[in-house]
Design a protein around this motif. Structure first.
Motif, mmCIF file in Angstrom:
data_model
loop_
_atom_site.group_PDB
_atom_site.id
_atom_site.type_symbol
_atom_site.label_atom_id
_atom_site.label_comp_id
_atom_site.label_asym_id
_atom_site.label_seq_id
_atom_site.Cartn_x
_atom_site.Cartn_y
_atom_site.Cartn_z
ATOM 1 N N LYS A 3 0.836 -1.207 0.000
ATOM 2 C CA LYS A 3 0.000 0.000 0.000
ATOM 3 C C LYS A 3 0.860 1.243 0.000
ATOM 4 O O LYS A 3 1.996 1.253 0.505
ATOM 5 C CB LYS A 3 -0.880 0.033 1.258
ATOM 6 N N GLU A 5 0.061 5.183 1.148
ATOM 7 C CA GLU A 5 -0.953 6.041 1.747
ATOM 8 C C GLU A 5 -0.464 7.468 1.824
ATOM 9 O O GLU A 5 0.669 7.721 2.251
ATOM 10 C CB GLU A 5 -1.308 5.530 3.145
ATOM 11 N N GLN A 6 -1.309 8.373 1.431
ATOM 12 C CA GLN A 6 -0.985 9.796 1.519
ATOM 13 C C GLN A 6 -1.905 10.450 2.535
ATOM 14 O O GLN A 6 -3.081 10.102 2.664
ATOM 15 C CB GLN A 6 -1.192 10.484 0.165
ATOM 16 N N ASN A 7 -1.364 11.426 3.207
ATOM 17 C CA ASN A 7 -2.231 12.293 4.012
ATOM 18 C C ASN A 7 -1.642 13.690 4.090
ATOM 19 O O ASN A 7 -0.422 13.859 4.018
ATOM 20 C CB ASN A 7 -2.469 11.684 5.403
ATOM 21 N N LEU A 9 -5.776 13.813 2.598
ATOM 22 C CA LEU A 9 -6.396 13.609 1.289
ATOM 23 C C LEU A 9 -6.791 14.947 0.678
ATOM 24 O O LEU A 9 -6.752 15.108 -0.546
ATOM 25 C CB LEU A 9 -7.634 12.726 1.421
ATOM 26 N N CYS A 23 3.694 10.776 2.552
ATOM 27 C CA CYS A 23 3.477 9.581 1.731
ATOM 28 C C CYS A 23 4.150 8.406 2.437
ATOM 29 O O CYS A 23 5.385 8.354 2.512
ATOM 30 C CB CYS A 23 4.062 9.798 0.341
ATOM 31 N N ASN A 24 3.354 7.492 2.954
ATOM 32 C CA ASN A 24 3.867 6.279 3.613
ATOM 33 C C ASN A 24 3.666 5.090 2.696
ATOM 34 O O ASN A 24 2.607 4.954 2.079
ATOM 35 C CB ASN A 24 3.100 6.009 4.915
ATOM 36 N N TYR A 25 4.645 4.205 2.631
ATOM 37 C CA TYR A 25 4.504 3.041 1.772
ATOM 38 C C TYR A 25 4.964 1.790 2.493
ATOM 39 O O TYR A 25 5.765 1.858 3.430
ATOM 40 C CB TYR A 25 5.266 3.238 0.456
ATOM 41 N N GLY A 102 -0.167 6.327 -4.628
ATOM 42 C CA GLY A 102 -0.851 6.806 -3.449
ATOM 43 C C GLY A 102 -2.243 7.296 -3.809
ATOM 44 O O GLY A 102 -2.617 7.377 -4.982
ATOM 45 N N THR A 103 -2.995 7.605 -2.792
ATOM 46 C CA THR A 103 -4.394 8.008 -2.956
ATOM 47 C C THR A 103 -4.530 9.409 -3.544
ATOM 48 O O THR A 103 -5.586 9.762 -4.049
ATOM 49 C CB THR A 103 -5.095 7.987 -1.596
#
Lengths: 111, 111
Positions: A3, A5-7, A9, A23-25, A102-103
């Motif tokens: 995954k 994940e960005q924050n 959004l 951005c975490n992966y 990412g999202t």
């Protein structure tokens, strides 16, 4: 599961302010990509971060990569309206040349 | 500069039609990709190709096929278009570990 994940959004900020997108992966990738997308348009490559500790800067945007923490940041300095866009990070799917995206973070800079 | 050209910016087709989306890149890239982008769902990989006549399924291949007869051209085919395939379609190409370069996108409406 692999995954990215960005924050946040969504991010609404005033002109002149600073902010950071995260951005975490979850993969072991040592390279990370940042893209910008304007409404109704395609993706434009911003930065390629190739190794741990990499830092790239272009104008008011600075991106960094910490592969140990599996974290990349996109820092915005003194935001201007022209930076309003959606920003995506992406990493390589292990063993292939396809991405895990990412999202996306939708940034709106208010005058 | 890498140029990825998608044949149409906007396309309107009818349910049940066979639809062809064409993508051409001018940099001799081995890898090519087709994505669709929908609000709230981000970018989803449909198919990719790492060489002529080679293809691999992405995350959402159902209802689509692809063709890569020449290195520079990667076609996405909707065998029998349905309304849930209304979307923005993005093509990208890449060589090695360089970033993916995207075309301008095709906004496809199925009526």
């Amino acid at each position: 599961e692999l995954k990215v994940e960005q924050n946040p959004l969504f991010l609404s900020m005033q002109e002149g302010k600073n902010y950071t997108i995260y951005c975490n992966y979850s993969t072991t990738s040592d390279r990370l990509y940042w893209y910008r997308q304007d409404p109704g348009k395609s993706l434009e490559s911003l930065f390629v971060l190739l190794s741990n500790g990499a830092v790239k800067q272009e104008g008011r945007l600075m991106a960094s990569l910490d592969t140990k923490a599996r974290l990349s940041t996109l820092h915005i300095t003194a935001a201007v309206h022209d930076l309003s866009a959606t920003y995506f990070c992406a990493v390589d799917f292990p063993g292939t040349y396809k991405y895990i995206f990412g999202t996306g973070t939708r940034l709106k800079v208010l005058a | 500069d890498v140029k990825v050209t998608q044949s149409s910016r906007y396309l309107v087709k009818r349910t049940g039609e066979k639809v062809f989306l064409e993508c051409v890149q001018d940099m001799d890239h081995e890898n090519m990709f087709w994505y669709r982008q929908d609000p709230g769902l981000g970018l989803r990989l449909i198919y990719f190709s790492y060489d002529v006549k080679m293809k691999e399924k992405g995350d959402i291949p159902e209802g689509y096929s692809v063709s890569r007869e020449k290195k520079e051209r990667f076609s996405l085919i909707l065998e029998s278009a349905s309304t849930n395939q209304t979307s923005m379609y993005l093509c990208a190409s890449r060589t090695g570990n360089q970033p993916q370069h995207f075309g301008d996108g095709t906004r496809l409406s199925i009526l």
